[in-house]
Design a protein around this motif. Structure first.
Motif, PDB file in Angstrom:
ATOM      1  N   MET A 263       0.800  -1.219   0.000  1.00 38.26           N
ATOM      2  CA  MET A 263       0.000   0.000   0.000  1.00 38.26           C
ATOM      3  C   MET A 263       0.837   1.276   0.000  1.00 38.26           C
ATOM      4  N   ASP A 264       2.010   1.254   0.644  1.00 41.19           N
ATOM      5  CA  ASP A 264       2.813   2.468   0.761  1.00 41.19           C
ATOM      6  C   ASP A 264       4.036   2.484  -0.155  1.00 41.19           C
TER       7      ASP A 264
ATOM      8  N   MET B 288      -2.614   9.314  15.504  1.00 40.56           N
ATOM      9  CA  MET B 288      -3.795   9.033  14.694  1.00 40.56           C
ATOM     10  C   MET B 288      -3.630   9.582  13.288  1.00 40.56           C
ATOM     11  N   THR B 289      -3.300  10.868  13.173  1.00 39.10           N
ATOM     12  CA  THR B 289      -3.271  11.502  11.856  1.00 39.10           C
ATOM     13  C   THR B 289      -2.198  10.905  10.955  1.00 39.10           C
ATOM     14  N   SER B 290      -1.082  10.449  11.518  1.00 37.01           N
ATOM     15  CA  SER B 290      -0.028   9.859  10.692  1.00 37.01           C
ATOM     16  C   SER B 290      -0.406   8.481  10.179  1.00 37.01           C
ATOM     17  N   ASN B 291      -1.445   7.887  10.752  1.00 43.32           N
ATOM     18  CA  ASN B 291      -1.914   6.571  10.307  1.00 43.32           C
ATOM     19  C   ASN B 291      -3.286   6.643   9.638  1.00 43.32           C
ATOM     20  N   CYS B 292      -3.722   7.845   9.333  1.00 43.25           N
ATOM     21  CA  CYS B 292      -5.015   8.052   8.678  1.00 43.25           C
ATOM     22  C   CYS B 292      -4.771   8.284   7.194  1.00 43.25           C
ATOM     23  N   ARG B 293      -5.436   7.534   6.343  1.00 46.19           N
ATOM     24  CA  ARG B 293      -5.100   7.522   4.922  1.00 46.19           C
ATOM     25  C   ARG B 293      -6.143   8.167   4.014  1.00 46.19           C
TER      26      ARG B 293
ATOM     27  N   LEU C  41      -7.581  -3.568   5.865  1.00 43.23           N
ATOM     28  CA  LEU C  41      -6.356  -3.534   5.067  1.00 43.23           C
ATOM     29  C   LEU C  41      -5.507  -2.314   5.402  1.00 43.23           C
ATOM     30  N   GLU C  42      -6.148  -1.182   5.598  1.00 46.90           N
ATOM     31  CA  GLU C  42      -5.416   0.033   5.944  1.00 46.90           C
ATOM     32  C   GLU C  42      -4.745  -0.093   7.314  1.00 46.90           C
TER      33      GLU C  42
ATOM     34  N   TYR D  70       2.681  -2.363   8.788  1.00 43.66           N
ATOM     35  CA  TYR D  70       3.805  -2.551   7.863  1.00 43.66           C
ATOM     36  C   TYR D  70       4.539  -1.232   7.614  1.00 43.66           C
ATOM     37  N   LYS D  71       3.788  -0.147   7.463  1.00 43.23           N
ATOM     38  CA  LYS D  71       4.418   1.152   7.179  1.00 43.23           C
ATOM     39  C   LYS D  71       5.328   1.574   8.320  1.00 43.23           C
TER      40      LYS D  71
END
Length: 388
Positions: A29-30, A312-317, A327-328, A334-335
């Motif tokens: 994903m990343d 939170m915001t750094s893991n919000c896509r 999946l996110e 993983y990220k």
């Protein structure tokens, strides 16, 4: 940050394996990771076909993990893999993880970390001695609003925590599916492959990890009741556990795979002196805050409130109103793991946000949870100490 992608090898997860496809989608994903080799199945035909479907070079499609790890370790630095992901059933976690660390590779591994608590301790010691990283895929800790809840409790927004209620009901094992050709049911209900607990080992560990991750507390005592509800099954498919935590809070944990009609209804509620919070896995974008002296507050992932945790915001896509799903959440784990490795490859220190992924210590606590719950259920002691 290092300019190249991380190179990964996969053990297990070949064609037809549910969790293998989840990992493959999440890690892509990343754009930080590429799969370069695999020992994807114990069935040679499936292993080869799966490798071809992933466009792996023929010489890096292996028929067993021993060959893969040995041959990959012998490659030059610009070719060899950086880490392995192990997505086999529980009984096949320990040996490949230990060998991978011996060969100098970092490890990503499915939960529970090992088949037994004793293996978990050995693997924890091996990680420490090797200087390598281990990431445990407790998926639910990757959801943005779970991270928001954790940040708020760490900040003391609810005051001293008094009560934790976590439940994980599923219904997919309400019949004797392991005798009806369901491969997932067959190994998960087999003590030789799954370990000494069924539902508590499979999903109860998720619930326990979520409770400790969000609250920052540790379970110190428990009182467990495990049951086999479906006649002919070899491991528990239902259970309830009373909990006590290290700050004096108490709690309830329920895990059932015979809650007929339920899907994956993981839910946690935490209550403090000033109010409570509530999060549902099947409505993951929402975090409810219930205040003692104010109306209920609804926080939503993706909304620009301006005062949400950077964890939170750094893991919000996704933009507001778009689901931040399973999946996110998997991809977030993983990220963070990948960014940590890339920083270290570049001689830099990972940030606290990057290091926010479950590790071998969480794995040991998960295996201790299984051990203690089973022992408590078999004991006449009302409050069983959480032994590590």
């Amino acid at each position: 940050m290092n300019s190249r992608k991380l190179r990964m090898g996969m053990i297990g997860g070949g064609n037809g394996a549910f969790i293998g496809a989840i990992h493959q989608n999440a890690l892509a994903m990343d754009g930080l990771i590429e799969i370069k080799c695999g020992a994807l199945s114990t069935n040679p035909d499936i292993a080869i076909a799966s490798g071809k479907d992933l466009f792996l070079d023929n010489e890096r499609i292996y028929l067993n993990y021993e060959d893969m790890l040995t041959k990959e370790a012998a490659l030059p630095d610009d070719k060899r893999i950086d880490f392995v992901t192990i997505v086999t059933p529980n009984f096949a976690h320990f040996k490949p993880a230990m060998l991978a660390l011996d060969k100098g590779f970092h490890v990503v591994i499915e939960k529970p970390m090992t088949l037994t608590y004793e293996q978990a301790l050995l693997l924890q010691a091996k990680v420490k001695a090797s200087g390598k990283r281990l990431c445990l895929t407790h998926t639910y800790s990757g959801y943005p609003m779970v991270k928001q809840a954790k940040a708020m409790l760490k900040n003391g927004d609810l005051g001293n925590i008094r009560k934790v209620w976590v439940e994980y009901p599923q219904g997919w094992l309400s019949r004797l599916s392991e005798r009806e050709g369901n491969v997932q049911a067959a190994w998960r209900t087999d003590p030789a492959k799954s370990g000494k607990s069924g539902s508590m080992g499979d999903i109860g560990t998720h619930a326990a990890h979520l409770a400790e991750y969000i609250t920052g507390l540790e379970i110190t005592e428990l009182c467990a009741d495990l049951q086999i509800k479906v006649e002919g099954r070899n491991l528990d498919d239902d259970g309830n556990v009373l909990l006590r935590f290290n700050n004096g809070a108490n709690g309830v944990l329920m895990a059932s795979q015979v809650a007929a009609g339920e899907e994956n209804a993981l839910k946690i509620r935490v209550y403090g002196e000033k109010g409570g919070l509530e999060w549902h896995q099947m409505e993951p974008n929402t975090l409810l805050l219930k205040w003692l002296d104010a109306p209920t507050q609804i926080l939503r992932a993706g909304a620009n409130y301006g005062n949400l945790s950077p964890f939170m915001t750094s893991n919000c896509r996704t933009p507001s109103g778009h689901p931040e799903g399973y999946l996110e959440a998997f991809a977030n784990i993983y990220k963070n793991f990948a960014q940590t490795l890339l920083c270290e490859l570049n001689g830099e220190k990972p940030t606290e946000i990057m290091l926010d992924f479950p590790n071998e210590n969480d794995g040991v606590r998960g295996m201790a949870f299984i051990e203690n719950v089973v022992n408590s259920s078999n004991s006449d002691i009302k409050w069983y100490p959480f032994k590590m």
